[in-house]
Structure formats: structure tokens, C-alpha cells
Design a protein around this motif. Structure first.
Motif, PDB file in Angstrom:
ATOM      1  N   ILE A 306       0.834  -1.202   0.000  1.00  0.00           N
ATOM      2  CA  ILE A 306       0.000   0.000   0.000  1.00  0.00           C
ATOM      3  C   ILE A 306       0.870   1.255   0.000  1.00  0.00           C
ATOM      4  CG2 ILE A 306      -1.614   1.336   1.420  1.00  0.00           C
ATOM      5  CD1 ILE A 306      -2.944  -1.334   2.158  1.00  0.00           C
ATOM      6  N   PHE A 307       1.985   1.217   0.722  1.00  0.00           N
ATOM      7  CA  PHE A 307       2.877   2.376   0.732  1.00  0.00           C
ATOM      8  C   PHE A 307       3.417   2.651  -0.677  1.00  0.00           C
ATOM      9  CE2 PHE A 307       7.084   4.249   0.892  1.00  0.00           C
ATOM     10  CZ  PHE A 307       6.878   5.357   1.698  1.00  0.00           C
ATOM     11  N   HIS A 308       3.959   1.642  -1.328  1.00  0.00           N
ATOM     12  CA  HIS A 308       4.541   1.847  -2.660  1.00  0.00           C
ATOM     13  C   HIS A 308       3.472   2.217  -3.690  1.00  0.00           C
ATOM     14  CE1 HIS A 308       8.721   0.893  -1.898  1.00  0.00           C
ATOM     15  NE2 HIS A 308       8.366  -0.189  -1.223  1.00  0.00           N
ATOM     16  N   ALA A 309       2.257   1.688  -3.547  1.00  0.00           N
ATOM     17  CA  ALA A 309       1.179   2.058  -4.463  1.00  0.00           C
ATOM     18  C   ALA A 309       0.854   3.539  -4.325  1.00  0.00           C
ATOM     19  CB  ALA A 309      -0.059   1.208  -4.182  1.00  0.00           C
ATOM     20  N   GLY A 310       0.847   4.059  -3.103  1.00  0.00           N
ATOM     21  CA  GLY A 310       0.594   5.480  -2.915  1.00  0.00           C
ATOM     22  C   GLY A 310       1.654   6.347  -3.562  1.00  0.00           C
ATOM     23  N   VAL A 311       2.911   5.975  -3.413  1.00  0.00           N
ATOM     24  CA  VAL A 311       3.993   6.739  -4.031  1.00  0.00           C
ATOM     25  C   VAL A 311       3.849   6.725  -5.551  1.00  0.00           C
ATOM     26  CG1 VAL A 311       6.489   6.862  -4.374  1.00  0.00           C
ATOM     27  CG2 VAL A 311       5.566   6.336  -2.104  1.00  0.00           C
ATOM     28  N   ALA A 312       3.536   5.569  -6.126  1.00  0.00           N
ATOM     29  CA  ALA A 312       3.377   5.469  -7.586  1.00  0.00           C
ATOM     30  C   ALA A 312       2.212   6.327  -8.076  1.00  0.00           C
ATOM     31  CB  ALA A 312       3.164   4.004  -7.980  1.00  0.00           C
ATOM     32  N   SER A 313       1.129   6.396  -7.309  1.00  0.00           N
ATOM     33  CA  SER A 313      -0.029   7.184  -7.746  1.00  0.00           C
ATOM     34  C   SER A 313       0.250   8.676  -7.688  1.00  0.00           C
ATOM     35  CB  SER A 313      -1.247   6.845  -6.877  1.00  0.00           C
ATOM     36  OG  SER A 313      -1.093   7.333  -5.551  1.00  0.00           O
ATOM     37  N   ALA A 314       1.116   9.105  -6.786  1.00  0.00           N
ATOM     38  CA  ALA A 314       1.461  10.525  -6.719  1.00  0.00           C
ATOM     39  C   ALA A 314       2.403  10.927  -7.847  1.00  0.00           C
ATOM     40  CB  ALA A 314       2.098  10.838  -5.366  1.00  0.00           C
ATOM     41  N   GLU A 315       3.149   9.981  -8.385  1.00  0.00           N
ATOM     42  CA  GLU A 315       4.105  10.292  -9.449  1.00  0.00           C
ATOM     43  C   GLU A 315       3.440  10.463 -10.807  1.00  0.00           C
ATOM     44  OE1 GLU A 315       8.180   8.100  -7.896  1.00  0.00           O
ATOM     45  OE2 GLU A 315       6.718   6.937  -9.024  1.00  0.00           O
ATOM     46  N   ASP A 316       2.292   9.853 -11.037  1.00  0.00           N
ATOM     47  CA  ASP A 316       1.634   9.890 -12.350  1.00  0.00           C
ATOM     48  C   ASP A 316       0.439  10.839 -12.299  1.00  0.00           C
ATOM     49  OD1 ASP A 316       0.323   9.405 -14.753  1.00  0.00           O
ATOM     50  OD2 ASP A 316       0.898   7.295 -14.771  1.00  0.00           O
ATOM     51  N   PRO A 317       0.432  11.911 -13.117  1.00  0.00           N
ATOM     52  CA  PRO A 317      -0.655  12.895 -13.055  1.00  0.00           C
ATOM     53  C   PRO A 317      -2.034  12.322 -13.342  1.00  0.00           C
ATOM     54  CG  PRO A 317       1.205  13.765 -14.285  1.00  0.00           C
ATOM     55  CD  PRO A 317       1.495  12.316 -14.046  1.00  0.00           C
ATOM     56  N   LYS A 318      -2.130  11.238 -14.116  1.00  0.00           N
ATOM     57  CA  LYS A 318      -3.465  10.747 -14.488  1.00  0.00           C
ATOM     58  C   LYS A 318      -4.251  10.269 -13.274  1.00  0.00           C
ATOM     59  CE  LYS A 318      -2.448   5.868 -15.611  1.00  0.00           C
ATOM     60  NZ  LYS A 318      -2.459   4.863 -16.699  1.00  0.00           N
ATOM     61  N   TYR A 319      -3.565   9.783 -12.245  1.00  0.00           N
ATOM     62  CA  TYR A 319      -4.275   9.308 -11.061  1.00  0.00           C
ATOM     63  C   TYR A 319      -4.821  10.463 -10.220  1.00  0.00           C
ATOM     64  CZ  TYR A 319      -2.068   4.921 -12.316  1.00  0.00           C
ATOM     65  OH  TYR A 319      -1.661   3.802 -12.995  1.00  0.00           O
ATOM     66  N   VAL A 320      -4.354  11.668 -10.509  1.00  0.00           N
ATOM     67  CA  VAL A 320      -4.889  12.855  -9.854  1.00  0.00           C
ATOM     68  C   VAL A 320      -5.993  13.473 -10.700  1.00  0.00           C
ATOM     69  CG1 VAL A 320      -4.336  15.135  -8.938  1.00  0.00           C
ATOM     70  CG2 VAL A 320      -2.661  13.295  -8.774  1.00  0.00           C
ATOM     71  N   VAL A 321      -5.743  13.599 -12.023  1.00  0.00           N
ATOM     72  CA  VAL A 321      -6.639  14.337 -12.905  1.00  0.00           C
ATOM     73  C   VAL A 321      -7.926  13.567 -13.180  1.00  0.00           C
ATOM     74  CG1 VAL A 321      -6.880  15.352 -15.191  1.00  0.00           C
ATOM     75  CG2 VAL A 321      -4.715  15.558 -13.955  1.00  0.00           C
ATOM     76  N   VAL A 322      -7.824  12.297 -13.545  1.00  0.00           N
ATOM     77  CA  VAL A 322      -9.010  11.537 -13.960  1.00  0.00           C
ATOM     78  C   VAL A 322     -10.041  11.420 -12.836  1.00  0.00           C
ATOM     79  CG1 VAL A 322      -9.836   9.289 -14.753  1.00  0.00           C
ATOM     80  CG2 VAL A 322      -7.803  10.313 -15.787  1.00  0.00           C
ATOM     81  N   PRO A 323      -9.668  11.016 -11.608  1.00  0.00           N
ATOM     82  CA  PRO A 323     -10.684  10.956 -10.551  1.00  0.00           C
ATOM     83  C   PRO A 323     -11.339  12.306 -10.273  1.00  0.00           C
ATOM     84  CG  PRO A 323      -8.755   9.702  -9.899  1.00  0.00           C
ATOM     85  CD  PRO A 323      -8.379  10.457 -11.129  1.00  0.00           C
ATOM     86  N   GLN A 324     -10.580  13.401 -10.376  1.00  0.00           N
ATOM     87  CA  GLN A 324     -11.164  14.726 -10.172  1.00  0.00           C
ATOM     88  C   GLN A 324     -12.208  15.026 -11.242  1.00  0.00           C
ATOM     89  OE1 GLN A 324      -7.847  17.430 -10.055  1.00  0.00           O
ATOM     90  NE2 GLN A 324      -7.529  17.156  -7.859  1.00  0.00           N
ATOM     91  N   ARG A 325     -11.888  14.715 -12.491  1.00  0.00           N
ATOM     92  CA  ARG A 325     -12.851  14.946 -13.573  1.00  0.00           C
ATOM     93  C   ARG A 325     -14.099  14.090 -13.392  1.00  0.00           C
ATOM     94  NH1 ARG A 325      -8.827  15.003 -18.895  1.00  0.00           N
ATOM     95  NH2 ARG A 325      -7.909  17.062 -18.525  1.00  0.00           N
ATOM     96  N   GLU A 326     -13.918  12.867 -12.944  1.00  0.00           N
ATOM     97  CA  GLU A 326     -15.072  11.992 -12.732  1.00  0.00           C
ATOM     98  C   GLU A 326     -15.966  12.527 -11.627  1.00  0.00           C
ATOM     99  OE1 GLU A 326     -13.268   8.227 -11.979  1.00  0.00           O
ATOM    100  OE2 GLU A 326     -13.049   7.720 -14.114  1.00  0.00           O
ATOM    101  N   ARG A 327     -15.351  13.054 -10.557  1.00  0.00           N
ATOM    102  CA  ARG A 327     -16.167  13.631  -9.475  1.00  0.00           C
ATOM    103  C   ARG A 327     -16.915  14.867  -9.939  1.00  0.00           C
ATOM    104  NH1 ARG A 327     -11.804  11.731  -6.146  1.00  0.00           N
ATOM    105  NH2 ARG A 327     -10.611  13.636  -6.475  1.00  0.00           N
ATOM    106  N   VAL A 328     -16.265  15.706 -10.750  1.00  0.00           N
ATOM    107  CA  VAL A 328     -16.932  16.912 -11.271  1.00  0.00           C
ATOM    108  C   VAL A 328     -18.082  16.509 -12.181  1.00  0.00           C
ATOM    109  CG1 VAL A 328     -16.635  18.922 -12.756  1.00  0.00           C
ATOM    110  CG2 VAL A 328     -14.915  18.384 -11.033  1.00  0.00           C
ATOM    111  N   ALA A 329     -17.839  15.530 -13.060  1.00  0.00           N
ATOM    112  CA  ALA A 329     -18.888  15.082 -13.976  1.00  0.00           C
ATOM    113  C   ALA A 329     -20.073  14.475 -13.218  1.00  0.00           C
ATOM    114  CB  ALA A 329     -18.331  14.066 -14.968  1.00  0.00           C
ATOM    115  N   GLY A 330     -19.754  13.750 -12.158  1.00  0.00           N
ATOM    116  CA  GLY A 330     -20.830  13.143 -11.367  1.00  0.00           C
ATOM    117  C   GLY A 330     -21.653  14.162 -10.602  1.00  0.00           C
ATOM    118  N   ALA A 331     -21.031  15.289 -10.240  1.00  0.00           N
ATOM    119  CA  ALA A 331     -21.753  16.315  -9.481  1.00  0.00           C
ATOM    120  C   ALA A 331     -22.591  17.212 -10.378  1.00  0.00           C
ATOM    121  CB  ALA A 331     -20.759  17.170  -8.689  1.00  0.00           C
ATOM    122  N   SER A 332     -22.259  17.248 -11.654  1.00  0.00           N
ATOM    123  CA  SER A 332     -22.994  18.162 -12.575  1.00  0.00           C
ATOM    124  C   SER A 332     -24.243  17.515 -13.111  1.00  0.00           C
ATOM    125  CB  SER A 332     -22.072  18.544 -13.743  1.00  0.00           C
ATOM    126  OG  SER A 332     -21.678  17.402 -14.474  1.00  0.00           O
TER     127      SER A 332
END
Length: 332
Positions: A306-332
Motif C-alpha cells: 500500500i505504501f509503494h502504491a501510494g507513491v506510484a499514484s502521486a508520481e503519475d498525473p493521471k491518477y490525480v486528474v481523472v478521478p477529479q474529472r469523474e467527481r466533477v462530472a458526477g456532481a454536474s
């Protein structure tokens, strides 16, 4: 009517296109070459969207594992005391003291100097898992130490029994608060799994404590340890699977790379430890020890994965951008 020759200096004529030529999706019509390339998630100057955790895996993942082992071991030790299993009680009390000491050493080593840990005790901030966790450790550590010392020396048994009960009451918080600690961050994998992470950590801690009990106690006294390993494995593996199904895109980091290998090892070792130690360990001391060691190793692999998975997710922008877009789309 005579044709008027074209003026060579004039700009080239553009031919109007009739019909509906609108692009249909990224790949265009069947057989056509893609007009728009697949999106690449990049950031300014090639920098990641988030600053990845700078924590050492050995320090912080070790701190997560040892803290969970200590807290669950204290609960198991109190139960062993109440049911007349002295070898199991003494082994779990000693293991809890060693584990919480190692956990604190790892935490202080990551902080850089002990004073930084002491500075966190200047205030109590209920909204901060780190602040609450610091006070939980302060409440737990001395009681776990007193419980173990009195068990090993045989002196002040009444005081030791009270400390054992106190450590057992605080133990579940020690095992669980680290899940809130890492989930209360912007790191995608940790944040997206925040609902199931406490169950994963508590189940993993129970599995590890059960493994420790099977190693240190004879078969005749290790019944509660075997049950803890079985129950902890069931909770951990179920919660991990539910977390993976619900956390969205960042789940990729738990299935690939170093983290993926560690999580696969965690599943295999935890299941093997529960089955071998929890079932075959009823009659065989060898099976109990091997199963106990497998449960301990599986719990450690879960925390490191779990520790290494968290580090890998912070290194790749898609794991930040895509979930944010999905939350915005779901709220609209």
C-alpha cells in the motif's frame, strides 16, 4: 463568357466541403487514422501534479506494520490472561513491546530527531490524525511496556494486569489510526481507499498478532491466536478486494509494479498463514510456526504494498486528474 485567368499573387482558393464531416470520436470513421491523439497526462515543466511522499519505505511502512502488530497483540495478550494461557500472554506482551518500540524508532528516524515527535504533543487537534495518533501512542506505549516488564519479571503482577487491560483498550486505536493517517492526504491511492483502509489495516493487524501468537505459544494455548489469524485474514482479504473494486483508476497502482508484486505476495501469504496455522496448526507445532510466520510476512507485505502504491499514484498525473474529472462530472 471568357474565363478570367487566375491571379498568381492571389491566395490559393479553398474548396468547400459538403456533407457532414464532423469527427466521430477520437478514432474517426472506420478505417481512418486517428485525428486526435490519445490524451497524455502531463503537467507544467514535466513536474508531477503532487509532490510524492518523501518518506522512507523502511521507516513509514515499517511503522505502519509494527504499530498494527503491537496494538492487536495487546488485545490478544489480555484475552490470553483472562483465559489462563500464560505462555501466549507473555509472548504477546513481549511482542507488543518490541513492536511498538520498533514502530516509534522508525517514526522518530523518519522525523529526523526525537524533539519533532515531542513537539506534536504541545497541542491536541481532533481534526489531525497525526495529532491524535501521537497521543494514542503516548497512552499506549507505557502501558504496553509495563505489561511486558511485569510479565517477564513476575513482579508487581497486579499493576501489570491493570496495564495489560489498559493497553488492550488502546490497542485497537493503535492498529487503526494509521489508516486514517495516510488516507487523510491527497495521495490518490490512499485517499480513494479511505473507506475500506481501516478494515484492511485492522484485519492485517489481527492476522499478524495471530501469527505471532502461533509462533510464541504451544499448540495447547494458541487457540485464540489461530482464531485471530483466521478472522484477521478474512477481514483483510475481503476489505482489500472491496477497496480495489471501489477505488477507481488508482487501483492500477495496487496491481502493477513493485506494489502489485507485494500485494499478490500479501494475499498468498495471508491466506496460507491462516489455513496452515489456523487449521493444521491445531495438531502440528511445525504447521503453527510456519503458518504464523506466513501471517506476519503477509501483513508486512500489505503495508509495504500500500505504501509503494501510494507513491506510484502521486508520481503519475493521471491518477490525480481523472478521478477529479469523474467527481466533477458526477456532481454536474
Amino acid at each position: 463568357m471568357t474565363d478570367v485567368p487566375a491571379d498568381p499573387a492571389a491566395p490559393p482558393q479553398r474548396t468547400a466541403v459538403t456533407g457532414d464531416k464532423r469527427r466521430r470520436g477520437r478514432r474517426g470513421r472506420r478505417g481512418e487514422q486517428a485525428v486526435v491523439p490519445d490524451a497524455e497526462f502531463t503537467s507544467y515543466y514535466g513536474k508531477p501534479v503532487l509532490n510524492k511522499p518523501t518518506w522512507s519505505a523502511r521507516d513509514i511502512a515499517g511503522y505502519l506494520f509494527l504499530g498494527g502488530l503491537a496494538g492487536a497483540s495487546s488485545v490478544l495478550a489480555a484475552g490470553a490472561d483472562l483465559t489462563g494461557r500464560p505462555a501466549l500472554a507473555k509472548g504477546c506482551k513481549t511482542g507488543a513491546l518490541v513492536a511498538i518500540t520498533g514502530s516509534l524508532v522508525a517514526l522518530v528516524h523518519d522525523l529526523g530527531r526525537p524533539a519533532r515527535f515531542l513537539h506534536m504533543l504541545r497541542v491536541v487537534k481532533p481534526s489531525s490524525p497525526m495529532s491524535i495518533g501521537s497521543w494514542v501512542l503516548v497512552a499506549y506505549g507505557p502501558q504496553a511496556g509495563l505489561s511486558a516488564v511485569t510479565a517477564l519479571t513476575g513482579r508487581f503482577t497486579g499493576l501489570g494486569r491493570a496495564a495489560t487491560v489498559g493497553a488492550a483498550l488502546v490497542g485497537p486505536a493503535v492498529a487503526a489510526y494509521t489508516a486514517a493517517l495516510i488516507s487523510d492526504t491527497a495521495v490518490p491511492t490512499w485517499h480513494e481507499g479511505h473507506r475500506q483502509m481501516p478494515f484492511v489495516f485492522v484485519g492485517s493487524a489481527a492476522s499478524a498478532a495471530g501469527g505471532l501468537g502461533m509462533v510464541v505459544a504451544p499448540v495447547a494455548q494458541a487457540g485464540p491466536a489461530r482464531r485471530a489469524a483466521l478472522l484477521g485474514a478474512a477481514v483483510e482479504l475481503t476489505a482489500t478486494e472491496v477497496m480495489k473494486r471501489r477505488m477507481g483508476l488508482p487501483v492500477e497502482t495496487l496491481r502493477t509494479g513493485r506494489a502489485g508484486a507485494l500485494m499478490k505476495a500479501a494475499t498468498a501469504l495471508t491466506a496460507a498463514g491462516a489455513l496452515l496455522g489456523g487449521l493444521a496448526g491445531r495438531r502440528s507445532r511445525t504447521a503453527a510456526v510456519v503458518g504464523g510466520l506466513a501471517s506476519l510476512a503477509g501483513s508486512a507485505c500489505t503495508r509495504f504494498g500500500i505504501f509503494h502504491a501510494g507513491v506510484a499514484s502521486a508520481e503519475d498525473p493521471k491518477y490525480v486528474v481523472v478521478p477529479q474529472r469523474e467527481r466533477v462530472a458526477g456532481a454536474s
